[in-house]
Design a protein around this motif. Structure first.
Motif, PDB file in Angstrom:
ATOM      1  N   LEU A  48       0.841  -1.189   0.000  1.00 58.36           N
ATOM      2  CA  LEU A  48       0.000   0.000   0.000  1.00 58.36           C
ATOM      3  C   LEU A  48       0.878   1.242   0.000  1.00 58.36           C
ATOM      4  CD1 LEU A  48      -2.377  -1.270   2.815  1.00 58.36           C
ATOM      5  CD2 LEU A  48      -2.841  -1.335   0.361  1.00 58.36           C
ATOM      6  N   LEU A  49       0.639   2.143  -0.922  1.00 55.49           N
ATOM      7  CA  LEU A  49       1.432   3.365  -1.037  1.00 55.49           C
ATOM      8  C   LEU A  49       0.723   4.521  -0.346  1.00 55.49           C
ATOM      9  CD1 LEU A  49       3.966   4.680  -2.343  1.00 55.49           C
ATOM     10  CD2 LEU A  49       2.494   5.268  -4.292  1.00 55.49           C
ATOM     11  N   PHE A  50       1.466   5.195   0.557  1.00 60.39           N
ATOM     12  CA  PHE A  50       0.924   6.336   1.294  1.00 60.39           C
ATOM     13  C   PHE A  50       1.943   7.472   1.299  1.00 60.39           C
ATOM     14  CE2 PHE A  50      -1.855   3.137   3.186  1.00 60.39           C
ATOM     15  CZ  PHE A  50      -3.044   3.837   3.362  1.00 60.39           C
ATOM     16  N   LEU A  96       0.976  -4.927   9.608  1.00 58.23           N
ATOM     17  CA  LEU A  96       1.491  -3.849   8.778  1.00 58.23           C
ATOM     18  C   LEU A  96       2.910  -3.476   9.184  1.00 58.23           C
ATOM     19  CD1 LEU A  96       0.184  -2.017   6.540  1.00 58.23           C
ATOM     20  CD2 LEU A  96      -0.158  -0.328   8.355  1.00 58.23           C
ATOM     21  N   THR A  97       3.780  -3.354   8.191  1.00 57.27           N
ATOM     22  CA  THR A  97       5.154  -2.888   8.416  1.00 57.27           C
ATOM     23  C   THR A  97       5.543  -1.934   7.290  1.00 57.27           C
ATOM     24  OG1 THR A  97       6.057  -4.801   7.227  1.00 57.27           O
ATOM     25  CG2 THR A  97       5.902  -4.963   9.637  1.00 57.27           C
ATOM     26  N   CYS A  98       6.540  -1.141   7.539  1.00 58.81           N
ATOM     27  CA  CYS A  98       7.069  -0.261   6.502  1.00 58.81           C
ATOM     28  C   CYS A  98       8.001  -1.048   5.581  1.00 58.81           C
ATOM     29  CB  CYS A  98       7.832   0.903   7.129  1.00 58.81           C
ATOM     30  SG  CYS A  98       6.797   2.053   8.073  1.00 58.81           S
ATOM     31  N   ALA A  99       7.974  -0.690   4.306  1.00 52.12           N
ATOM     32  CA  ALA A  99       8.872  -1.300   3.317  1.00 52.12           C
ATOM     33  C   ALA A  99       9.682  -0.186   2.672  1.00 52.12           C
ATOM     34  CB  ALA A  99       8.073  -2.077   2.281  1.00 52.12           C
ATOM     35  N   PRO A 100      10.702   0.320   3.383  1.00 53.05           N
ATOM     36  CA  PRO A 100      11.464   1.468   2.874  1.00 53.05           C
ATOM     37  C   PRO A 100      12.260   1.125   1.618  1.00 53.05           C
ATOM     38  CG  PRO A 100      12.505   0.544   4.830  1.00 53.05           C
ATOM     39  CD  PRO A 100      11.207  -0.159   4.678  1.00 53.05           C
ATOM     40  N   GLY A 101      12.542   2.179   0.849  1.00 52.78           N
ATOM     41  CA  GLY A 101      13.370   2.013  -0.339  1.00 52.78           C
ATOM     42  C   GLY A 101      12.620   1.625  -1.589  1.00 52.78           C
ATOM     43  N   MET A 109       6.034   2.913   1.162  1.00 50.88           N
ATOM     44  CA  MET A 109       5.281   1.713   0.860  1.00 50.88           C
ATOM     45  C   MET A 109       5.090   0.914   2.145  1.00 50.88           C
ATOM     46  SD  MET A 109       3.816   0.255  -1.772  1.00 50.88           S
ATOM     47  CE  MET A 109       4.735   0.679  -3.266  1.00 50.88           C
ATOM     48  N   LEU A 110       3.847   0.558   2.438  1.00 55.67           N
ATOM     49  CA  LEU A 110       3.538  -0.278   3.582  1.00 55.67           C
ATOM     50  C   LEU A 110       3.249  -1.692   3.102  1.00 55.67           C
ATOM     51  CD1 LEU A 110       1.222   2.072   5.687  1.00 55.67           C
ATOM     52  CD2 LEU A 110       3.700   1.733   5.874  1.00 55.67           C
ATOM     53  N   ARG A 111       3.705  -2.662   3.875  1.00 55.13           N
ATOM     54  CA  ARG A 111       3.498  -4.069   3.533  1.00 55.13           C
ATOM     55  C   ARG A 111       2.506  -4.679   4.510  1.00 55.13           C
ATOM     56  NH1 ARG A 111       5.495  -9.054   5.236  1.00 55.13           N
ATOM     57  NH2 ARG A 111       5.722 -10.629   3.584  1.00 55.13           N
ATOM     58  N   LEU A 112       1.399  -5.197   3.980  1.00 57.76           N
ATOM     59  CA  LEU A 112       0.394  -5.855   4.807  1.00 57.76           C
ATOM     60  C   LEU A 112       0.542  -7.368   4.629  1.00 57.76           C
ATOM     61  CD1 LEU A 112      -2.085  -5.549   6.676  1.00 57.76           C
ATOM     62  CD2 LEU A 112      -3.521  -5.565   4.620  1.00 57.76           C
ATOM     63  N   GLU A 113       1.091  -8.012   5.646  1.00 56.91           N
ATOM     64  CA  GLU A 113       1.203  -9.469   5.623  1.00 56.91           C
ATOM     65  C   GLU A 113      -0.173 -10.038   5.958  1.00 56.91           C
ATOM     66  OE1 GLU A 113       3.430 -13.133   8.003  1.00 56.91           O
ATOM     67  OE2 GLU A 113       4.040 -11.052   8.338  1.00 56.91           O
TER      68      GLU A 113
END
Length: 237
Positions: A48-50, A96-101, A109-113
């Motif tokens: 998810l892009l925020f 939810l975690t951050c996916a930097p870079g 970009m946030l990563r929803l497992e």
């Protein structure tokens, strides 16, 4: 019919509206919880892009243990004017975690497992496991559905109305006779319409294609065959 996993995957990868529900963002404006973009990764995770300063990014950045429970809620609304326009909803819950870079400057970009998914739509409702979701593919026509339904409603209304001849006894004259047909949903398996009878009652009907349409060309052939059948029945009537 499409499986619950496929229907959920289709909703997640469509242009339907979505909102991310996260603890600690209760005071956020609704628009601040809407991702700018979303996609599904190779392992079934949802990206998810925020904006970098958005409440979901701040909540994920400061979450204890590096992850945050969250729910992505998706609402599917019919692209044409019909009563009860909400066609379905899906909920994707996970961590939810951050996916930097990955994102451009100014965004994160946030990563929803994915932990669990639930869908409630025109086909019915049910839960979906993360493994089934990861293996599922979205409907190949989902990117064209909005344009095609609007085109049918605006340009081929006579063909759409002729579909009432395929509804058996409901197409005949009388208090239950069909007075209006509106295209409601389209997928590779068929076309769903919403109908109004002479008493003002609305009901749905579905026309299955002889074989699934894997692309727009296959859909065009299937739709032509369906309309030709309806016109032939109309002529006989």
């Amino acid at each position: 019919m499409p499986s619950a996993a496929e229907r959920t995957r289709t909703l997640v990868q469509s242009t339907c509206s979505a909102v991310l529900i996260v603890p600690g963002a209760d005071g956020a404006r609704p628009d601040q919880l809407v991702p700018d973009a979303r996609t599904v990764g190779t392992d079934g995770e949802v990206f998810l892009l925020f904006p970098a300063d958005s409440p979901p990014v701040r909540a994920a950045t400061h979450a204890q243990a590096g992850e945050l429970a969250a729910v992505l809620e998706i609402t599917d609304v019919a692209p044409v004017a019909v009563p009860n326009r909400v066609r379905g909803r899906a909920w994707v819950s996970g961590w939810l975690t951050c996916a930097p870079g990955i994102a451009a400057p100014g965004h994160m970009m946030l990563r929803l497992e994915v932990g669990e998914l639930y869908v409630d739509d025109l086909w019915g409702d049910g839960t979906v496991g993360p493994e089934d979701f990861a293996r599922a593919l979205p409907d190949p026509l989902t990117a064209y559905e909005t344009e095609l339904l609007q085109h049918l409603a605006a340009t081929h209304d006579d063909h759409v109305q002729a579909l009432s001849t395929l509804l058996g006894h409901r197409a005949s004259d009388g208090p239950c006779a069909v007075r209006r047909v509106v295209p409601l949903a389209l997928d590779r398996f068929g076309l769903r319409v919403r109908c109004r009878d002479a008493a003002g009652r609305w009901f749905d009907a579905r026309f299955d294609f002889p074989e699934p349409a894997g692309n727009v060309h296959g859909l065009r052939r299937a739709m032509h065959a369906l309309f030709e059948t309806a016109q032939a029945d109309h002529g006989q009537g």
